[in-house]
Design a protein around this motif. Structure first.
Motif, PDB file in Angstrom:
ATOM      1  N   GLU A   1       0.842  -1.217   0.000  1.00 13.54           N
ATOM      2  CA  GLU A   1       0.000   0.000   0.000  1.00 13.54           C
ATOM      3  C   GLU A   1       0.869   1.256   0.000  1.00 13.54           C
ATOM      4  O   GLU A   1       0.575   2.241  -0.678  1.00 13.54           O
ATOM      5  N   LYS A   2       1.957   1.204   0.789  1.00 18.19           N
ATOM      6  CA  LYS A   2       2.883   2.343   0.860  1.00 18.19           C
ATOM      7  C   LYS A   2       3.534   2.565  -0.515  1.00 18.19           C
ATOM      8  O   LYS A   2       3.666   3.694  -0.989  1.00 18.19           O
ATOM      9  N   ILE A   3       3.940   1.469  -1.154  1.00 19.61           N
ATOM     10  CA  ILE A   3       4.594   1.548  -2.471  1.00 19.61           C
ATOM     11  C   ILE A   3       3.608   2.141  -3.492  1.00 19.61           C
ATOM     12  O   ILE A   3       3.959   3.032  -4.265  1.00 19.61           O
ATOM     13  N   LYS A   4       2.362   1.663  -3.431  1.00 18.45           N
ATOM     14  CA  LYS A   4       1.325   2.155  -4.347  1.00 18.45           C
ATOM     15  C   LYS A   4       1.074   3.654  -4.139  1.00 18.45           C
ATOM     16  O   LYS A   4       0.964   4.420  -5.100  1.00 18.45           O
ATOM     17  N   ALA A   5       0.998   4.057  -2.891  1.00 17.33           N
ATOM     18  CA  ALA A   5       0.710   5.470  -2.576  1.00 17.33           C
ATOM     19  C   ALA A   5       1.862   6.360  -3.055  1.00 17.33           C
ATOM     20  O   ALA A   5       1.630   7.436  -3.621  1.00 17.33           O
ATOM     21  N   PHE A   6       3.121   5.894  -2.879  1.00 15.50           N
ATOM     22  CA  PHE A   6       4.263   6.695  -3.347  1.00 15.50           C
ATOM     23  C   PHE A   6       4.213   6.827  -4.870  1.00 15.50           C
ATOM     24  O   PHE A   6       4.421   7.916  -5.422  1.00 15.50           O
ATOM     25  N   ALA A   7       3.910   5.717  -5.555  1.00 16.52           N
ATOM     26  CA  ALA A   7       3.851   5.741  -7.026  1.00 16.52           C
ATOM     27  C   ALA A   7       2.753   6.689  -7.504  1.00 16.52           C
ATOM     28  O   ALA A   7       2.951   7.447  -8.458  1.00 16.52           O
ATOM     29  N   ALA A   8       1.611   6.670  -6.826  1.00 16.53           N
ATOM     30  CA  ALA A   8       0.490   7.533  -7.234  1.00 16.53           C
ATOM     31  C   ALA A   8       0.856   9.011  -7.058  1.00 16.53           C
ATOM     32  O   ALA A   8       0.501   9.853  -7.885  1.00 16.53           O
ATOM     33  N   ALA A   9       1.596   9.304  -5.997  1.00 18.46           N
ATOM     34  CA  ALA A   9       1.978  10.704  -5.733  1.00 18.46           C
ATOM     35  C   ALA A   9       3.185  11.137  -6.571  1.00 18.46           C
ATOM     36  O   ALA A   9       3.461  12.325  -6.704  1.00 18.46           O
ATOM     37  N   ASN A  10       3.931  10.153  -7.126  1.00 14.74           N
ATOM     38  CA  ASN A  10       5.164  10.442  -7.893  1.00 14.74           C
ATOM     39  C   ASN A  10       5.151   9.623  -9.188  1.00 14.74           C
ATOM     40  O   ASN A  10       5.954   8.715  -9.381  1.00 14.74           O
ATOM     41  N   PRO A  11       4.196   9.951 -10.098  1.00 24.42           N
ATOM     42  CA  PRO A  11       4.005   9.074 -11.272  1.00 24.42           C
ATOM     43  C   PRO A  11       5.251   8.910 -12.141  1.00 24.42           C
ATOM     44  O   PRO A  11       5.435   7.863 -12.772  1.00 24.42           O
ATOM     45  N   GLU A  12       6.126   9.942 -12.162  1.00 23.72           N
ATOM     46  CA  GLU A  12       7.335   9.821 -13.010  1.00 23.72           C
ATOM     47  C   GLU A  12       8.263   8.702 -12.528  1.00 23.72           C
ATOM     48  O   GLU A  12       9.093   8.214 -13.291  1.00 23.72           O
ATOM     49  N   THR A  13       8.102   8.255 -11.260  1.00 24.76           N
ATOM     50  CA  THR A  13       8.980   7.189 -10.748  1.00 24.76           C
ATOM     51  C   THR A  13       8.570   5.815 -11.279  1.00 24.76           C
ATOM     52  O   THR A  13       9.255   4.835 -11.033  1.00 24.76           O
ATOM     53  N   THR A  14       7.435   5.759 -11.994  1.00 28.92           N
ATOM     54  CA  THR A  14       6.980   4.454 -12.510  1.00 28.92           C
ATOM     55  C   THR A  14       7.429   4.230 -13.961  1.00 28.92           C
ATOM     56  O   THR A  14       7.236   3.153 -14.504  1.00 28.92           O
TER      57      THR A  14
END
Ligand code: HEM
Length: 328
Positions: free
Chosen positions: A151-164
């Motif tokens: 969930e933490k990983i998902k939330a970080f990705a959602a807030a920082n889309p360029e990191t995906t």
């Protein structure tokens, strides 16, 4: 091939201590090395690119390279010391993993007076735009009670889309069948300057001379976890192509140089210039590469890294700090 000397290690550490970052706090490279240790566990290997293989070879530049740069690294055939690696800090990372980058770090003329060093990966973009974002990416993966929190990983990705973007690139491609069967990118924007003082913005791309070689997911599943070094050894023994054409992707006015998570507009359709060819000719004992760092900020005059990319300069101190950790 001569090992890096103790004085080279001391110089790397001294440079790390005197490092004056542009947009990062001085503590950030060390915080990131610590964070890599928290995610991957502490060991005596590199904090990232922990599993890898040292190699040697030759670089032969083209006449076009001499038109673009006066850099001593592009004037005549010179030796290469290189290291292929699996991304991340797991020294046992399986060679069959899809979402991990493959890395290629290399020094042109490693024992000469004016070497140039590069640390590239098999994706055109990085997974973080700034050291702070890189730290956040790692922090989201810190294990709690031995486990990462999806969930933490998902939330970080959602807030920082360029990191995906880097992960999306890797998962859209086949698993590399060879360290020498995939393209590598320098990611950062460089400037080449020739003897007439003309400057050209560019990015590096290495294209495998034997062509791209990929595995289907089923083929990858059937491979042992450590097949890449055996494949490379075999390729070199057979004198099959084991190297790369070094290409310059030509930059245009207005191309951004400050965001390594983005490609340039139509980057894969841009004009390219062949700068030369790297031929990997031998497997080298890992101690040769492990005695020092590959410092991407060390470039022979006539080639310069970006001034405004916050990910560029912090690489040197991070690599030097990681070196002290693996030496102790
Ligand atoms: C575009 C950006 C970057 C790319 C493509 C990249 C790629 C790589 C690769 C391929 C390696 C393995 C090197 C080898 O085989 O010796 C590596 C090592 C490492 N990277 Fe990066 N990196 C980037 C930015 C950074 C930044 C900004 C930091 C931290 C501030 C960092 C931290 C590290 C560390 C600590 C190591 C281990 C170095 C060693 O012990 O020699 N990287 N990186």
């Amino acid at each position: 091939m001569r090992c890096s000397t103790t004085s080279a290690v001391a110089a790397a550490i001294a440079a790390a201590i005197s490092f004056a970052p542009q947009s990062a706090t001085a503590a950030e490279p060390e915080k990131i090395v610590d964070a890599l240790g928290t995610v991957f566990g502490k060991h005596k290997a590199r904090a990232s690119g922990a599993k890898g293989q040292c190699v040697t070879g030759m670089f032969t530049p083209t006449a076009d390279a001499r038109q673009l740069t006066k850099s001593a690294s592009f004037q005549k055939p010179i030796p290469v010391l290189g290291r292929f690696s699996m991304g991340g800090g797991n020294p046992k990372a399986p060679d069959t993993a899809k979402p991990l980058v493959r890395g290629f770090a290399f020094k042109l003329d490693p024992n000469g007076t004016t070497p140039s060093e590069f640390v590239m990966v098999n994706a055109p973009v990085n997974f973080a735009k700034t050291p702070a974002q890189m730290f956040g990416f790692l922090e989201a993966r810190f294990p709690a009670d031995g486990k990462q929190d999806p969930e933490k990983i998902k939330a970080f990705a959602a807030a920082n889309p360029e990191t995906t973007r880097q992960g999306a690139w890797l998962t859209s491609k086949p698993v590399p069948a060879s360290y020498a069967g995939v393209s590598y990118w320098g990611i950062h924007a460089y400037t080449m300057t020739n003897t007439a003082g003309q400057a050209q913005l560019m990015k590096f791309k290495l294209v495998p001379t034997g062509g791209e070689a990929g595995l289907t997911d089923d083929e990858a599943k059937a491979k042992p976890a450590d097949f890449l070094v055996a494949e490379l050894t075999d390729r070199i023994a057979k004198k099959a192509p084991a190297g790369f054409d070094v290409m310059a992707i030509v930059g245009e006015a207005g191309d951004p140089t400050n965001d390594p998570t983005m490609t340039w507009r139509d980057e894969d359709k841009r004009k390219t210039v062949k700068l030369g060819t790297i031929a990997i000719t031998a497997i080298e004992k890992n101690e040769t590469c492990d005695a020092g760092i590959f410092d991407p900020t060390n470039l022979a005059d006539g080639l310069a890294g970006p001034k405004d990319d916050p990910m560029f300069l912090p690489r040197q101190p991070a690599y030097a700090i990681s070196l002290t950790r693996r030496a102790n």
